[in-house]
Design an enzyme around this catalytic site. Structure first.
Site, short mmCIF file in Angstrom:
data_model
loop_
_atom_site.label_atom_id
_atom_site.label_comp_id
_atom_site.label_asym_id
_atom_site.label_seq_id
_atom_site.Cartn_x
_atom_site.Cartn_y
_atom_site.Cartn_z
N LYS A 109 -2.90 -7.00 1.16
CA LYS A 109 -2.41 -5.85 0.39
C LYS A 109 -3.46 -5.49 -0.64
CE LYS A 109 0.92 -6.12 -2.97
NZ LYS A 109 0.18 -5.61 -4.14
N GLU A 173 5.75 0.92 -6.40
CA GLU A 173 6.16 0.14 -7.58
C GLU A 173 6.49 1.03 -8.78
OE1 GLU A 173 3.78 -3.30 -8.51
OE2 GLU A 173 4.88 -3.69 -10.35
O1 KIV Z 1 1.81 -9.27 -6.96
C1 KIV Z 1 2.95 -8.98 -6.58
O2 KIV Z 1 3.88 -9.79 -6.62
C2 KIV Z 1 3.17 -7.63 -6.08
C3 KIV Z 1 4.58 -7.22 -5.80
C4 KIV Z 1 5.26 -6.89 -7.06
C5 KIV Z 1 4.66 -6.12 -4.82
O3 KIV Z 1 2.26 -6.88 -5.93
#
Ligand code: KIV
Length: 256
Positions: A109, A173
Site C-alpha cells: 500500500k 481515510e
Molecule cells: O497504517 C495504517 O494502519 C493504515 C490504515 C489506517 C489504513 O494506513
C-alpha cells in the site's frame, strides 16, 4: 484466482474487511477469522512504538513486522505498508516493494497519488492498494479531509487517477461520507474506508483500536469491539495479588 482479483470482484457484492497486525500472535488469531486482508500498517509507529505519528517508521522496521505477521497469517493475504521515504522514485519504490514481497506479503500500500510510481509497481505485477484522503505520512494534523468543495475535488481526481492506474483497492481515510460515496460509485476498485462512512466497499480499522487497547484514542469513527485494556489490567492485577498472597503457584501449577 489471485487474491487481488478476488478483492476486485467483491465490488458491489460483499464488503471487504481489513485489520492491521504487527506481530505473529495477532496475525495467527486474525488468520482464524473471516476477514479478507491483514495490513502491516505504518500505524505501528503509534500502536507499537509509541510515536505521535507515522513519520519515523523505516523500511527495515516494516520488513521486520511484515516477516513476523506473514509467518502467522497462513491463509489471509498480508499487505505491507510502504513507509515514508521508501517510494520517492519509481526505482526506489520498485526495489523496496520487492523486498516487502519477499517477507511473505502479497501486496503493498502507498499513500497518495504518485502516477509514475504506481505505474512502475503495477507494470512489475505488484498488487498495489491506494490510499487517499487523510495521508498520515505527510499530514500536518489528523483532521477530516475534503470538507471544502475544492479539496474534495482534488481527492476525487486522485482517486480516479489511481483507479485508472490499476490499484486493486483503495483506502479512503477520514473524509465525509458524501465524498466517499462519490468515489466509491465512480471507481472500479473497491474502496476500504476508515472514518469514511458506510458507503465504502469495505472497512479497515487498526487492531488495537478495535480491541480497545488504547483508551486515549477516541476519534468519532472508532467503534471498540472489546475492552482489552481493562481485561489486561485486571489479569495483571490478579496475578500480582496471587503472587503476593501466595495463592500462585498452587499445587496444580507446580512440578513434583
Ligand atoms: O497504517 C495504517 O494502519 C493504515 C490504515 C489506517 C489504513 O494506513
Amino acid at each position: 484466482m489471485k487474491f487481488d482479483e478476488k478483492i476486485r470482484k467483491t465490488k458491489g457484492k460483499c464488503k471487504v474487511v481489513m485489520l492491521t497486525a504487527y506481530d505473529y500472535l495477532t496475525a495467527r488469531i486474525l488468520d482464524q477469522t473471516p476477514i479478507d486482508l491483514i495490513l502491516v500498517g505504518d500505524s505501528l509507529a503509534m500502536t507499537f512504538q509509541g510515536h505521535i505519528n507515522t513519520k519515523k517508521v523505516t523500511m527495515s522496521q516494516i520488513l521486520y513486522h511484515s516477516t513476523v505477521v506473514a509467518r502467522g497469517a497462513e491463509k489471509i493475504p498480508v499487505i505491507g505498508d510502504m513507509p515514508i521515504a521508501s517510494y520517492s522514485t519509481p526505482t526506489q519504490a520498485l526495489r523496496n516493494a520487492k523486498r516487502l514481497l519477499k517477507t511473505g506479503t502479497q501486496g503493498i500500500k502507498i499513500e497518495g497519488n504518485h502516477p509514475n510510481i504506481v505505474q512502475s509497481l503495477i507494470d512489475a505485477e505488484i498488487p498495489v492498494m491506494g490510499h487517499v484522503g487523510l495521508l498520515p505520512q505527510t499530514a500536518e494534523s489528523y483532521q477530516v479531509q475534503g470538507k471544502e468543495e475544492q479539496a474534495a475535488e482534488l481527492i476525487f481526481q486522485d482517486a480516479l487517477e489511481l483507479d485508472e492506474s490499476g490499484v486493486f483497492s483503495m483506502v479512503l481515510e477520514c473524509i465525509p461520507e458524501t465524498l466517499a460515496r462519490r468515489i466509491t460509485e465512480n471507481i472500479n476498485a473497491p474502496t476500504i474506508g476508515i472514518g469514511a462512512g458506510k458507503f465504502c466497499d469495505g472497512q479497515v480499522l487498526v487492531i488495537s483500536d478495535v480491541l480497545g487497547l488504547d483508551d486515549r484514542f477516541t476519534p468519532k469513527f472508532l467503534k471498540r469491539y472489546a475492552n482489552l485494556n481493562e481485561t489486561m489490567r485486571k489479569a495483571v492485577e490478579l496475578f500480582s495479588d496471587e503472587v503476593r498472597s501466595g495463592v500462585y503457584p498452587d499445587d496444580e501449577h507446580t512440578y513434583h
